[in-house]
Design a protein around this motif. Structure first.
Motif, PDB file in Angstrom:
ATOM      1  N   VAL A 148       0.850  -1.187   0.000  1.00 54.94           N
ATOM      2  CA  VAL A 148       0.000   0.000   0.000  1.00 54.94           C
ATOM      3  C   VAL A 148       0.886   1.237   0.000  1.00 54.94           C
ATOM      4  CG1 VAL A 148      -1.725   1.318   1.265  1.00 54.94           C
ATOM      5  CG2 VAL A 148      -1.833  -1.195   1.232  1.00 54.94           C
ATOM      6  N   GLN A 149       0.614   2.129  -0.924  1.00 50.37           N
ATOM      7  CA  GLN A 149       1.340   3.405  -0.965  1.00 50.37           C
ATOM      8  C   GLN A 149       0.417   4.518  -0.497  1.00 50.37           C
ATOM      9  OE1 GLN A 149       2.821   3.672  -5.016  1.00 50.37           O
ATOM     10  NE2 GLN A 149       4.783   2.827  -4.359  1.00 50.37           N
ATOM     11  N   LEU A 150       0.978   5.407   0.312  1.00 49.67           N
ATOM     12  CA  LEU A 150       0.214   6.511   0.871  1.00 49.67           C
ATOM     13  C   LEU A 150       0.823   7.824   0.397  1.00 49.67           C
ATOM     14  CD1 LEU A 150      -0.138   5.209   4.541  1.00 49.67           C
ATOM     15  CD2 LEU A 150      -1.752   4.928   2.664  1.00 49.67           C
ATOM     16  N   GLN A 151      -0.008   8.724  -0.062  1.00 46.22           N
ATOM     17  CA  GLN A 151       0.438  10.028  -0.546  1.00 46.22           C
ATOM     18  C   GLN A 151      -0.260  11.110   0.248  1.00 46.22           C
ATOM     19  OE1 GLN A 151       2.804  10.571  -3.073  1.00 46.22           O
ATOM     20  NE2 GLN A 151       2.699  12.699  -2.379  1.00 46.22           N
ATOM     21  N   ALA A 152       0.508  11.795   1.100  1.00 47.19           N
ATOM     22  CA  ALA A 152      -0.051  12.856   1.936  1.00 47.19           C
ATOM     23  C   ALA A 152       0.164  14.215   1.289  1.00 47.19           C
ATOM     24  CB  ALA A 152       0.589  12.831   3.314  1.00 47.19           C
ATOM     25  N   SER A 153      -0.763  15.117   1.541  1.00 47.75           N
ATOM     26  CA  SER A 153      -0.654  16.478   1.010  1.00 47.75           C
ATOM     27  C   SER A 153      -1.443  17.428   1.900  1.00 47.75           C
ATOM     28  CB  SER A 153      -1.179  16.540  -0.426  1.00 47.75           C
ATOM     29  OG  SER A 153      -2.555  16.179  -0.468  1.00 47.75           O
ATOM     30  N   GLY A 154      -1.265  18.710   1.638  1.00 44.79           N
ATOM     31  CA  GLY A 154      -2.062  19.711   2.336  1.00 44.79           C
ATOM     32  C   GLY A 154      -1.324  20.522   3.370  1.00 44.79           C
ATOM     33  N   GLY A 155      -0.071  20.175   3.645  1.00 47.31           N
ATOM     34  CA  GLY A 155       0.675  20.957   4.609  1.00 47.31           C
ATOM     35  C   GLY A 155       1.004  22.340   4.077  1.00 47.31           C
ATOM     36  N   GLY A 156       1.507  23.177   4.965  1.00 45.25           N
ATOM     37  CA  GLY A 156       1.859  24.524   4.556  1.00 45.25           C
ATOM     38  C   GLY A 156       2.105  25.414   5.742  1.00 45.25           C
ATOM     39  N   ALA A 213       5.028  20.618  12.795  1.00 43.18           N
ATOM     40  CA  ALA A 213       5.632  19.291  12.709  1.00 43.18           C
ATOM     41  C   ALA A 213       5.492  18.775  11.283  1.00 43.18           C
ATOM     42  CB  ALA A 213       4.944  18.320  13.665  1.00 43.18           C
ATOM     43  N   VAL A 214       6.169  17.685  11.019  1.00 42.43           N
ATOM     44  CA  VAL A 214       5.890  16.918   9.805  1.00 42.43           C
ATOM     45  C   VAL A 214       4.794  15.922  10.158  1.00 42.43           C
ATOM     46  CG1 VAL A 214       6.787  15.327   8.076  1.00 42.43           C
ATOM     47  CG2 VAL A 214       8.232  17.187   8.930  1.00 42.43           C
ATOM     48  N   TYR A 215       3.734  15.929   9.378  1.00 39.57           N
ATOM     49  CA  TYR A 215       2.599  15.052   9.621  1.00 39.57           C
ATOM     50  C   TYR A 215       2.649  13.875   8.647  1.00 39.57           C
ATOM     51  CZ  TYR A 215       0.494  18.337  12.845  1.00 39.57           C
ATOM     52  OH  TYR A 215       0.237  19.141  13.942  1.00 39.57           O
ATOM     53  N   TYR A 216       2.488  12.697   9.208  1.00 43.75           N
ATOM     54  CA  TYR A 216       2.540  11.468   8.433  1.00 43.75           C
ATOM     55  C   TYR A 216       1.199  10.741   8.522  1.00 43.75           C
ATOM     56  CZ  TYR A 216       7.628  11.993   8.699  1.00 43.75           C
ATOM     57  OH  TYR A 216       8.909  12.468   8.606  1.00 43.75           O
ATOM     58  N   CYS A 217       0.745  10.214   7.407  1.00 45.78           N
ATOM     59  CA  CYS A 217      -0.395   9.322   7.473  1.00 45.78           C
ATOM     60  C   CYS A 217       0.122   7.881   7.516  1.00 45.78           C
ATOM     61  CB  CYS A 217      -1.366   9.519   6.311  1.00 45.78           C
ATOM     62  SG  CYS A 217      -0.694   9.232   4.688  1.00 45.78           S
ATOM     63  N   ALA A 218      -0.655   7.030   8.147  1.00 49.08           N
ATOM     64  CA  ALA A 218      -0.274   5.636   8.333  1.00 49.08           C
ATOM     65  C   ALA A 218      -1.493   4.751   8.120  1.00 49.08           C
ATOM     66  CB  ALA A 218       0.303   5.427   9.719  1.00 49.08           C
ATOM     67  N   TRP A 269       3.325   3.772   5.651  1.00 46.57           N
ATOM     68  CA  TRP A 269       3.494   5.186   5.978  1.00 46.57           C
ATOM     69  C   TRP A 269       3.592   6.021   4.718  1.00 46.57           C
ATOM     70  CZ3 TRP A 269       3.416   7.080  10.921  1.00 46.57           C
ATOM     71  CH2 TRP A 269       3.478   6.127  11.947  1.00 46.57           C
ATOM     72  N   GLY A 270       3.040   7.217   4.798  1.00 47.19           N
ATOM     73  CA  GLY A 270       3.214   8.182   3.733  1.00 47.19           C
ATOM     74  C   GLY A 270       4.519   8.930   3.911  1.00 47.19           C
ATOM     75  N   GLN A 271       4.778   9.847   2.990  1.00 50.07           N
ATOM     76  CA  GLN A 271       6.068  10.533   2.960  1.00 50.07           C
ATOM     77  C   GLN A 271       6.140  11.731   3.890  1.00 50.07           C
ATOM     78  OE1 GLN A 271       3.587  11.259   1.105  1.00 50.07           O
ATOM     79  NE2 GLN A 271       3.724  13.354   0.348  1.00 50.07           N
ATOM     80  N   GLY A 272       5.037  12.145   4.459  1.00 55.90           N
ATOM     81  CA  GLY A 272       5.051  13.280   5.367  1.00 55.90           C
ATOM     82  C   GLY A 272       4.761  14.588   4.660  1.00 55.90           C
ATOM     83  N   THR A 273       4.069  15.456   5.358  1.00 55.16           N
ATOM     84  CA  THR A 273       3.800  16.795   4.850  1.00 55.16           C
ATOM     85  C   THR A 273       4.031  17.779   5.993  1.00 55.16           C
ATOM     86  OG1 THR A 273       2.172  18.183   3.691  1.00 55.16           O
ATOM     87  CG2 THR A 273       1.299  16.631   5.307  1.00 55.16           C
ATOM     88  N   LEU A 274       4.747  18.856   5.701  1.00 57.52           N
ATOM     89  CA  LEU A 274       5.174  19.794   6.742  1.00 57.52           C
ATOM     90  C   LEU A 274       4.077  20.817   7.031  1.00 57.52           C
ATOM     91  CD1 LEU A 274       7.356  21.001   8.605  1.00 57.52           C
ATOM     92  CD2 LEU A 274       8.182  22.296   6.613  1.00 57.52           C
ATOM     93  N   VAL A 275       3.759  20.939   8.297  1.00 55.78           N
ATOM     94  CA  VAL A 275       2.841  21.965   8.775  1.00 55.78           C
ATOM     95  C   VAL A 275       3.633  22.920   9.658  1.00 55.78           C
ATOM     96  CG1 VAL A 275       0.836  22.431  10.231  1.00 55.78           C
ATOM     97  CG2 VAL A 275       0.817  20.472   8.653  1.00 55.78           C
ATOM     98  N   THR A 276       3.600  24.194   9.285  1.00 54.68           N
ATOM     99  CA  THR A 276       4.290  25.217  10.057  1.00 54.68           C
ATOM    100  C   THR A 276       3.271  26.248  10.515  1.00 54.68           C
ATOM    101  OG1 THR A 276       6.305  24.917   8.740  1.00 54.68           O
ATOM    102  CG2 THR A 276       6.139  26.922  10.068  1.00 54.68           C
TER     103      THR A 276
END
Length: 124
Positions: free
Chosen positions: A1-9, A91-96, A114-121
């Motif tokens: 299973v591949q996970l693709q996270a998005s939406g950080g910023g 933080a960097v947010y990861y989906c699992a 695990w997904g690749q992580g998306t950075l939330v600042t």
């Protein structure tokens, strides 16, 4: 299973962001989906999860009342709506994901995928 996270910023304190995570599986509805976050030098921290069996949700104390996790099984997607963001949410947010994960291990970081992580600042 591949996970693709998005939406950080980058967002100001008090603002909102919605994270998304798309899973590449035909049996998405069988998976408990979770969000974790990590800051440099610290262990990965559980944020929220939504289980496979009817979508029961579990939240870390830090997320209760501010964050909402949801899923769209038709789109193989899990969301994390984050409101009233604080600087400490940076933080960097990861989906699992994990198939048929038992309830007692929902907040345990031993997920198989695990997904690749998306950075939330969050700025002050």
């Amino acid at each position: 299973v591949q996970l693709q996270a998005s939406g950080g910023g980058l967002v100001q304190a008090g603002g909102s962001l919605r994270l998304s995570c798309v899973a590449s599986t035909r049996t998405f509805r069988d998976y408990t989906m979770a969000w974790f976050r990590q800051t440099p030098g610290n262990e990965r921290e559980f944020v929220a999860a939504i289980r496979y069996n009817g979508g029961t949700t579990v939240y870390a104390d830090s997320a209760k009342g501010r964050f909402a996790i949801s899923r769209d099984n038709a789109k193989n997607t899990v969301y994390l709506q984050m409101n009233s963001l604080k600087t400490e949410d940076t933080a960097v947010y990861y989906c699992a994901a994990d198939r048929w994960r038992i309830l007692s291990r929902t907040s345990d970081p031993s997920y198989n995928y695990w997904g690749q992580g998306t950075l939330v600042t969050v700025s002050s």
